[in-house]
Design a protein around this motif. Sequence first.
Motif, mmCIF file in Angstrom:
data_model
loop_
_atom_site.group_PDB
_atom_site.id
_atom_site.type_symbol
_atom_site.label_atom_id
_atom_site.label_comp_id
_atom_site.label_asym_id
_atom_site.label_seq_id
_atom_site.Cartn_x
_atom_site.Cartn_y
_atom_site.Cartn_z
ATOM 1 N N GLU A 27 -4.603 5.452 -17.749
ATOM 2 C CA GLU A 27 -5.297 5.959 -16.571
ATOM 3 C C GLU A 27 -6.800 5.779 -16.775
ATOM 4 O O GLU A 27 -7.310 6.002 -17.880
ATOM 5 N N PRO A 28 -7.535 5.372 -15.745
ATOM 6 C CA PRO A 28 -8.981 5.165 -15.907
ATOM 7 C C PRO A 28 -9.696 6.454 -16.321
ATOM 8 O O PRO A 28 -9.301 7.552 -15.916
ATOM 9 N N PHE A 29 -10.724 6.311 -17.138
ATOM 10 C CA PHE A 29 -11.574 7.459 -17.452
ATOM 11 C C PHE A 29 -12.073 8.081 -16.145
ATOM 12 O O PHE A 29 -12.500 7.358 -15.234
ATOM 13 N N PRO A 30 -12.058 9.405 -16.020
ATOM 14 C CA PRO A 30 -12.647 10.052 -14.840
ATOM 15 C C PRO A 30 -14.138 9.741 -14.735
ATOM 16 O O PRO A 30 -14.799 9.452 -15.743
ATOM 17 N N GLU A 31 -14.660 9.810 -13.538
ATOM 18 C CA GLU A 31 -16.061 9.487 -13.296
ATOM 19 C C GLU A 31 -16.991 10.314 -14.179
ATOM 20 O O GLU A 31 -17.973 9.800 -14.724
ATOM 21 N N GLN A 32 -16.684 11.602 -14.334
ATOM 22 C CA GLN A 32 -17.549 12.471 -15.127
ATOM 23 C C GLN A 32 -17.581 12.042 -16.591
ATOM 24 O O GLN A 32 -18.621 12.119 -17.257
ATOM 25 N N GLN A 33 -16.459 11.567 -17.091
ATOM 26 C CA GLN A 33 -16.421 11.095 -18.472
ATOM 27 C C GLN A 33 -17.265 9.837 -18.642
ATOM 28 O O GLN A 33 -17.949 9.662 -19.661
ATOM 29 N N LEU A 34 -17.237 8.970 -17.638
ATOM 30 C CA LEU A 34 -18.080 7.776 -17.681
ATOM 31 C C LEU A 34 -19.553 8.158 -17.653
ATOM 32 O O LEU A 34 -20.368 7.604 -18.404
ATOM 33 N N VAL A 35 -19.894 9.120 -16.804
ATOM 34 C CA VAL A 35 -21.286 9.577 -16.712
ATOM 35 C C VAL A 35 -21.743 10.133 -18.050
ATOM 36 O O VAL A 35 -22.869 9.873 -18.507
ATOM 37 N N THR A 36 -20.882 10.885 -18.708
ATOM 38 C CA THR A 36 -21.215 11.448 -20.018
ATOM 39 C C THR A 36 -21.526 10.354 -21.033
ATOM 40 O O THR A 36 -22.390 10.509 -21.900
ATOM 41 N N ALA A 114 -9.167 0.537 -18.322
ATOM 42 C CA ALA A 114 -8.637 0.787 -16.981
ATOM 43 C C ALA A 114 -9.716 1.153 -15.984
ATOM 44 O O ALA A 114 -9.541 0.967 -14.775
ATOM 45 N N ALA A 115 -10.834 1.672 -16.458
ATOM 46 C CA ALA A 115 -11.928 2.074 -15.563
ATOM 47 C C ALA A 115 -12.861 0.923 -15.223
ATOM 48 O O ALA A 115 -13.667 1.030 -14.286
ATOM 49 N N ALA A 116 -12.761 -0.178 -15.956
ATOM 50 C CA ALA A 116 -13.680 -1.298 -15.759
ATOM 51 C C ALA A 116 -13.360 -2.088 -14.496
ATOM 52 O O ALA A 116 -12.211 -2.166 -14.063
ATOM 53 N N SER A 117 -14.389 -2.684 -13.913
ATOM 54 C CA SER A 117 -14.173 -3.593 -12.786
ATOM 55 C C SER A 117 -13.557 -4.896 -13.267
ATOM 56 O O SER A 117 -12.793 -5.539 -12.551
ATOM 57 N N ALA A 118 -13.883 -5.282 -14.506
ATOM 58 C CA ALA A 118 -13.292 -6.472 -15.122
ATOM 59 C C ALA A 118 -13.580 -6.438 -16.611
ATOM 60 O O ALA A 118 -14.585 -5.868 -17.054
ATOM 61 N N VAL A 119 -12.701 -7.056 -17.372
ATOM 62 C CA VAL A 119 -12.911 -7.258 -18.803
ATOM 63 C C VAL A 119 -13.419 -8.685 -18.990
ATOM 64 O O VAL A 119 -12.872 -9.621 -18.392
#
Length: 213
Positions: A27-36, A114-119
């Motif tokens: 599952e993609p990292f939640p937005e808040q985790q990415l912000v962190t 999973a959260a990336a737009s592309a690898v």
Amino acid sequence: LLQRFDMESERVIVASNAAAPHFFSAEPFPEQQLVTLGIRSPFLLYVGTIEPRKNLPLLFEAMARLPESVMLVVAGKDGWGASQQLAPIERLGLERRVKRLGYVPEEQLPGLYAAASAVVYPSRYEGFGLPIVEGLATGVPVVASDLPVFREVGGEEVLLFDPVDPVSIASALERAIAEGSSRAAREKRKAQARKFNWNASAQVVARRLQEVS
């Protein structure tokens, strides 16, 4: 091996790498985790050691041609020559668009993929290219150098570019971001990744060991 060492073909077996099972259910990292982590979407993800054969300077040149809204996340430890490979970040004014994470633990990698737009995998030389299969296993678009091994590993599910041409790299990345990721496309990528299986590879090695024992 056959070409460089003049070996007999029957002495060589192929036991491929593979993505671990938990990549397929990531599952993609939640937005808040990415912000962190200091990451904003859309972002491209590179996973691998930082060393010359990985071709990161050309990737940075391609990044300079992409819209400023696009970030590049670099996950991996420093290898030999890392400082020289990273020098273009400052020269190209990409300090705010390139986020280095260093080593990322195995259990966190699937959510990051999973959260990336592309690898993106811009290597000039590889034996396999495990991040390609891991990226496909999470269902995200994968963009990579046009190398024979990557064509074999990624099949028709990897968008290829000329690794010595930053314009070609940038064009492929723009296309991957623009196309997005439909459910059907994600399933096709996962199906390609499933062609590589650790159990099957272990059986190949076990059979050969039994043959020579």
